[in-house]
Design a protein around this motif. Sequence first.
Motif: not given
Length: 278
Positions: A229, A179-180, A198
């Motif tokens: 995350a 993810e980002d 992320e």
Amino acid sequence: MSALQSDVSTLWDRYQNDEIDADSAGEDAYATLEEFLDALEAGEVRAAEKQGDTWEANEWVKQGILLNFGLRSIQQYEHGGTTYNDVLPLADSGEYGDRGSRNTPDGTVVRQGAHIGSDCILMSPAFVNIGAHVGDGTLVDSCDTVGSCAQIGENVKLGANTLIGGVLEPVENAPVIVEDNVSLGAGCRVTSGFVVGENSVVGENTLLTPRIPVYDLVEEEVVYGELPANRRAFTRFVESSISDHDLFEGGAYKPAVVATDLETETLEATEREDALRE
């Protein structure tokens, strides 16, 4: 269902029922496959998308990729003075510069049907396979492999010699997801549909795969197949169930991943990466 999705699904059914092959597919079939590859490269369709909190495979997209192998014959191509044999040529990188992306020479290979976003850096030698999606602002460093259908987010750093595994079959299985704003240290390996959440930072040489437990010290639980995350992760070894075996003097251990809160010095390190990019 979009017209393209409907056309690909119809082709897939005909192919599965042995109604068409590379010799009998016809011009309309190949026009559909070309339109499909263009949509992949443009980022208009993706092999997996996030539905709520879960990443799910787009089966028809993976079917379209498999059709390109099943309905095409091997041809000889030329690239950079090298002759190679494949069912598809490499991606046309002519527009990369227009959107601020760089692919350095002598070994950077992007296969047709892979999406490369804006402001990306691809350092040679690196390989991005068909169906992969590389988001805006991402660095694919030297000796990296981004496997088929892998979904790499925006502003990701893939450290040198990182392996992102590919998943084409079965079509219902979600591929590897990064993810980002993730930073993977040099030598990391992410395989078998693992999801890296992320804003996470992963230490070098860490293996992330569903078979290895992640000890999440933030939520105080053990999870498989994902790194939550906003974590800092690294490899440690925990005692094995056969630790007291006579053959293992001093005990036997197995790999595990430890996930903690992001530390201040780690955040500063990612800020330094931003400075290097600029």
